[in-house]
Design a protein around this motif. Structure first.
Motif, PDB file in Angstrom:
ATOM      1  N   LEU A 130      -3.391   3.913  -2.067  1.00 46.23           N
ATOM      2  CA  LEU A 130      -3.515   2.827  -3.039  1.00 46.23           C
ATOM      3  C   LEU A 130      -3.225   1.515  -2.316  1.00 46.23           C
ATOM      4  CD1 LEU A 130      -1.635   4.145  -6.214  1.00 46.23           C
ATOM      5  CD2 LEU A 130      -4.027   4.442  -5.582  1.00 46.23           C
ATOM      6  N   MET A 131      -4.113   0.524  -2.498  1.00 48.79           N
ATOM      7  CA  MET A 131      -3.935  -0.775  -1.825  1.00 48.79           C
ATOM      8  C   MET A 131      -4.121  -1.913  -2.822  1.00 48.79           C
ATOM      9  SD  MET A 131      -6.013  -0.235   1.770  1.00 48.79           S
ATOM     10  CE  MET A 131      -5.259  -1.641   2.589  1.00 48.79           C
ATOM     11  N   ALA A 132      -3.276  -2.931  -2.706  1.00 46.21           N
ATOM     12  CA  ALA A 132      -3.458  -4.128  -3.535  1.00 46.21           C
ATOM     13  C   ALA A 132      -4.507  -5.045  -2.898  1.00 46.21           C
ATOM     14  CB  ALA A 132      -2.135  -4.871  -3.697  1.00 46.21           C
ATOM     15  N   ASP A 133      -4.607  -5.012  -1.539  1.00 48.65           N
ATOM     16  CA  ASP A 133      -5.557  -5.861  -0.810  1.00 48.65           C
ATOM     17  C   ASP A 133      -6.440  -4.980   0.078  1.00 48.65           C
ATOM     18  OD1 ASP A 133      -4.147  -8.112  -1.853  1.00 48.65           O
ATOM     19  OD2 ASP A 133      -2.655  -7.872  -0.274  1.00 48.65           O
ATOM     20  N   PRO A 134      -7.427  -4.308  -0.502  1.00 45.12           N
ATOM     21  CA  PRO A 134      -8.206  -3.325   0.272  1.00 45.12           C
ATOM     22  C   PRO A 134      -9.141  -3.929   1.314  1.00 45.12           C
ATOM     23  CG  PRO A 134      -9.101  -3.579  -1.931  1.00 45.12           C
ATOM     24  CD  PRO A 134      -7.861  -4.397  -1.900  1.00 45.12           C
ATOM     25  N   TYR A 135      -9.256  -5.281   1.329  1.00 48.72           N
ATOM     26  CA  TYR A 135     -10.111  -5.927   2.333  1.00 48.72           C
ATOM     27  C   TYR A 135      -9.329  -6.261   3.611  1.00 48.72           C
ATOM     28  CZ  TYR A 135      -7.887  -9.302  -0.710  1.00 48.72           C
ATOM     29  OH  TYR A 135      -6.968  -9.943  -1.486  1.00 48.72           O
TER      30      TYR A 135
ATOM     31  N   ARG B  52      -0.701  -4.654  -7.688  1.00 51.61           N
ATOM     32  CA  ARG B  52       0.374  -4.897  -6.724  1.00 51.61           C
ATOM     33  C   ARG B  52       1.729  -4.450  -7.280  1.00 51.61           C
ATOM     34  NH1 ARG B  52       0.220  -8.439  -2.583  1.00 51.61           N
ATOM     35  NH2 ARG B  52      -1.733  -9.206  -3.421  1.00 51.61           N
ATOM     36  N   SER B  53       2.043  -4.818  -8.541  1.00 48.89           N
ATOM     37  CA  SER B  53       3.358  -4.484  -9.108  1.00 48.89           C
ATOM     38  C   SER B  53       3.523  -2.973  -9.266  1.00 48.89           C
ATOM     39  CB  SER B  53       3.559  -5.177 -10.453  1.00 48.89           C
ATOM     40  OG  SER B  53       2.540  -4.802 -11.361  1.00 48.89           O
ATOM     41  N   GLU B  54       2.421  -2.264  -9.619  1.00 53.02           N
ATOM     42  CA  GLU B  54       2.486  -0.802  -9.773  1.00 53.02           C
ATOM     43  C   GLU B  54       2.740  -0.132  -8.421  1.00 53.02           C
ATOM     44  OE1 GLU B  54      -0.759   1.000 -11.809  1.00 53.02           O
ATOM     45  OE2 GLU B  54      -0.424  -0.098 -13.671  1.00 53.02           O
ATOM     46  N   ILE B  55       2.091  -0.640  -7.367  1.00 51.94           N
ATOM     47  CA  ILE B  55       2.292  -0.089  -6.020  1.00 51.94           C
ATOM     48  C   ILE B  55       3.743  -0.288  -5.593  1.00 51.94           C
ATOM     49  CG2 ILE B  55       1.716  -0.403  -3.572  1.00 51.94           C
ATOM     50  CD1 ILE B  55      -1.179  -0.996  -4.486  1.00 51.94           C
ATOM     51  N   ASP B  56       4.274  -1.519  -5.805  1.00 49.74           N
ATOM     52  CA  ASP B  56       5.662  -1.818  -5.419  1.00 49.74           C
ATOM     53  C   ASP B  56       6.645  -0.927  -6.177  1.00 49.74           C
ATOM     54  OD1 ASP B  56       4.606  -3.683  -3.757  1.00 49.74           O
ATOM     55  OD2 ASP B  56       5.155  -5.434  -4.949  1.00 49.74           O
ATOM     56  N   ASP B  57       6.374  -0.709  -7.478  1.00 52.79           N
ATOM     57  CA  ASP B  57       7.244   0.168  -8.292  1.00 52.79           C
ATOM     58  C   ASP B  57       7.200   1.608  -7.771  1.00 52.79           C
ATOM     59  OD1 ASP B  57       8.113  -1.863  -9.884  1.00 52.79           O
ATOM     60  OD2 ASP B  57       6.896  -1.344 -11.635  1.00 52.79           O
ATOM     61  N   LEU B  58       6.002   2.052  -7.363  1.00 49.34           N
ATOM     62  CA  LEU B  58       5.845   3.424  -6.863  1.00 49.34           C
ATOM     63  C   LEU B  58       6.573   3.596  -5.514  1.00 49.34           C
ATOM     64  CD1 LEU B  58       4.526   6.197  -7.393  1.00 49.34           C
ATOM     65  CD2 LEU B  58       2.524   5.392  -6.124  1.00 49.34           C
ATOM     66  N   ILE B  59       6.466   2.588  -4.633  1.00 49.75           N
ATOM     67  CA  ILE B  59       7.189   2.647  -3.342  1.00 49.75           C
ATOM     68  C   ILE B  59       8.693   2.744  -3.613  1.00 49.75           C
ATOM     69  CG2 ILE B  59       7.754   1.364  -1.225  1.00 49.75           C
ATOM     70  CD1 ILE B  59       4.916   0.077  -1.448  1.00 49.75           C
ATOM     71  N   GLU B  60       9.168   1.942  -4.568  1.00 48.20           N
ATOM     72  CA  GLU B  60      10.600   1.938  -4.907  1.00 48.20           C
ATOM     73  C   GLU B  60      11.017   3.297  -5.478  1.00 48.20           C
ATOM     74  OE1 GLU B  60      14.163   0.794  -4.721  1.00 48.20           O
ATOM     75  OE2 GLU B  60      12.745  -0.805  -4.275  1.00 48.20           O
TER      76      GLU B  60
ATOM     77  N   LEU C  58       0.863  -1.186   0.000  1.00 47.97           N
ATOM     78  CA  LEU C  58       0.000   0.000   0.000  1.00 47.97           C
ATOM     79  C   LEU C  58       0.901   1.238   0.000  1.00 47.97           C
ATOM     80  CD1 LEU C  58       0.098   1.226   3.165  1.00 47.97           C
ATOM     81  CD2 LEU C  58      -1.267  -0.817   3.560  1.00 47.97           C
ATOM     82  N   VAL C  59       0.360   2.336  -0.511  1.00 54.78           N
ATOM     83  CA  VAL C  59       1.140   3.576  -0.531  1.00 54.78           C
ATOM     84  C   VAL C  59       0.191   4.776  -0.532  1.00 54.78           C
ATOM     85  CG1 VAL C  59       1.388   3.522  -3.076  1.00 54.78           C
ATOM     86  CG2 VAL C  59       3.014   4.837  -1.708  1.00 54.78           C
TER      87      VAL C  59
END
Length: 572
Positions: A113-118, A141-149, A100-101
């Motif tokens: 932004l969350m990959a697992d919003p539940y 999930r991959s877009e969130i991880d790329d954004l965190i990086e 999440l980010v």
């Protein structure tokens, strides 16, 4: 948004169970895969939808779309995030662990932004850490991880992280086959090739182009018929990556002077993929193209292909003739084979024997005898056709009429009571007749066997929820002759608008087509060797709508845009 605890069993009616049910209902998840994931969940615990996504049994996009639909949350794209992160005090470890980010904030709330919003634990922890209301949005999930990086790491992408640990070849070593085999077998190179294929699946690409140049390796994806450049590995990994693809396709990695063809069967994100691999030698190494055939998403349905309500009855009438030839024409990649498979699926009943001769066999269909040609052992279209006529078929499908010999045997088959389906490479329906005459087919044989010719092109389909409707200008109405479809009143067209679902505003493709049905007047014109223009004009007087006209009608209906129709037709 009150989320429900993430450890609720899937058998209950929590949001996770509804996400799983939605994936099953949409055909994005198989019962057998779900059973495997449930068994693993019993051992390891955790959330079932998250486990499905991590195991690759469900694609990230399908998972995100199902979450958004079930929880009533917006589907966002991390690519639309601002250049700089909001000043929300969260640890990078926490963000990476829960995928999440935060992307925006105000005094009252934080958008995340969350990959697992539940995941209720993550939501509660966010509320405590931020001291404000949390507004979750769903993202990949991959877009969130790329954004965190990008924001909080070293700015590396997933590919950049893999490349750091990869070893390229030294000068002169690329010619050593054993060294190439070793390079291609290294974990980073395997992960790089897997990432390239995985991204193609996520982007819904039909082809992957891996092209070596003097100082760089270029990777491009064909998405909805248009090539788009993607992040590429460094040039020093060129030989290793191409060798890895060749090993996967069981090609000879020592042979780099001749073109080679192969196939890879692979499972990516829960989908069975058949990859057709083609290599050709170029000035700076081998260019590789991988065509992705997704057996699970192809739908043999005339309405889904783009057949209009007026054209479909005519086509079915010709298709249901007991004998004769039905041709589908168009350039490479215009969907001819899919149309023929759809026609065969319609004709495929227990009381009919169907044999096909193809190069290659793209999709296996139950109940149809499909033959793969192998020119290197003498099994070409003509030789295969001679043999299958003795097999007593009712319907024959020929992948392509490439030469006079194949055409002659097809015509003989049609004359002796078989229905023959095939393809031709021509620009329009009338061009199919002149092409056969040019090949040397006798006019009297052509008129007595050809029942109909369908010409088609693929155009990108507008993503309906975001397409922008606008009033056509007088210049557009005049230029494209739009008054023929709507004699009075304002005329509206549509233009694409980018969204989280589609960065281009287009999603998928549909077909524009024209169907020439042979009649007595057309047969007389063929006998006197009339030109392509005259044959087309005659067909239009008998009600044929050209591809351009079919395209304009679909543009007015909001299915596609005028620009797409002009891109693929010659009436522009």
């Amino acid at each position: 948004m009150n989320a429900v605890a993430s450890d609720i069993p899937a058998s209950e009616t929590g949001p996770e169970a509804r996400v799983v049910e939605t994936l099953l209902a949409r055909g994005r998840l198989k019962e057998a895969d779900l059973a495997r994931a449930r068994r693993l969940q019993e051992e390891t615990g955790g959330s079932l939808p998250t486990l499905l996504a991590r195991l690759g049994l469900v694609s990230e996009r399908d998972h995100a779309e199902a979450c958004a639909a079930v929880l009533g949350l917006p589907l966002a794209s991390a690519k639309d995030a601002p250049e700089l992160p909001p000043e929300v005090a969260l640890s990078v470890k926490f963000m990476k662990q829960f995928h999440l980010v935060p992307v925006a904030e105000s005094p009252a709330h934080v958008d995340v932004l969350m990959a697992d919003p539940y995941d209720s634990y993550a939501l509660d922890a966010l509320r405590l850490a931020c001291g404000r209301e949390v507004r979750p949005q769903v993202a990949l999930r991959s877009e969130i991880d790329d954004l965190i990086e990008r924001w909080h790491g070293q700015g590396r992408s997933a590919m950049g992280a893999i490349v750091e640990t990869a070893e390229g070849e030294a000068a002169g070593e690329a010619d050593d086959v054993e060294h190439l085999r070793d390079l291609a077998s290294e974990a980073p190179v395997i992960r790089l090739v897997n990432l390239i294929i995985q991204r193609a699946v996520e982007l819904r690409a039909s082809d992957i182009h891996i092209e070596p140049f003097e100082n760089r390796l270029k990777v491009r994806y064909r998405i909805d018929g248009v090539l788009e450049e993607a992040e590429s590995p460094p040039a020093n990994l060129t030989a290793a990556i191409i060798s890895r693809v060749k090993i996967m396709a069981r090609l000879n990695i020592a042979e780099r002077r001749l073109p080679q063809d192969g196939r890879i069967m692979v499972r990516v994100q829960g989908r069975e993929l058949d990859l057709r691999v083609s290599t050709v030698p170029t000035a700076f190494g081998e260019s590789v193209v991988l065509r992705l055939l997704d057996r699970e998403t192809v739908v043999f349905d005339f309405a889904r292909l783009g057949f209009s309500a007026e054209l479909l009855p005519q086509f079915l009438h010709v298709l249901e003739q007991p004998h004769g030839i039905l041709l589908v024409t168009g350039p490479t990649g215009s969907g001819k084979t899919t149309t023929l498979y759809t026609a065969l699926s319609r004709l495929n009943t227990p009381d009919v024997k169907i044999i096909t001769v193809e190069d290659p066999v793209e999709y296996q269909i139950e109940g149809i005898n499909q033959i793969q040609v192998k020119p290197q052992i003498g099994l070409d279209f003509a030789n295969a056709l001679r043999s299958i006529v003795r097999q007593d078929p009712d319907i024959i499908m020929i992948g392509e009429m490439r030469d006079l010999e194949t055409c002659r045997i097809a015509i003989q088959s049609a004359l002796t009571g078989h229905l023959v389906l095939s393809t031709l490479h021509t620009n329009n329906a009338a061009g199919g007749i002149t092409r056969l005459l040019d090949m040397g087919v006798e006019d009297y044989l052509l008129t007595s066997t050809v029942n109909g010719i369908l010409a088609q092109r693929l155009v990108r389909r507008l993503e309906p929820t975001h397409a922008e409707r606008y009033e056509a200008s007088p210049e557009e109405i005049e230029k494209f002759g739009l008054r023929r479809w709507q004699p009075e009143g304002p005329i509206h067209l549509y233009r694409p608008r980018p969204s989280a679902l589609s960065p281009t505003g287009y999603l998928g493709r549909t077909t524009i087509m024209e169907f020439l049905v042979m009649n007595d007047e057309l047969r007389r014109a063929v006998i006197r060797h009339a030109g392509m223009g005259e044959i087309e004009q005659l067909a239009r007087t008998h009600g044929m709508r050209t591809m351009y006209e079919d395209g304009i009608a679909k543009a007015l209906a909001g299915v596609t845009t005028i620009e797409e129709v002009l891109r693929v037709t010659e009436d522009a």
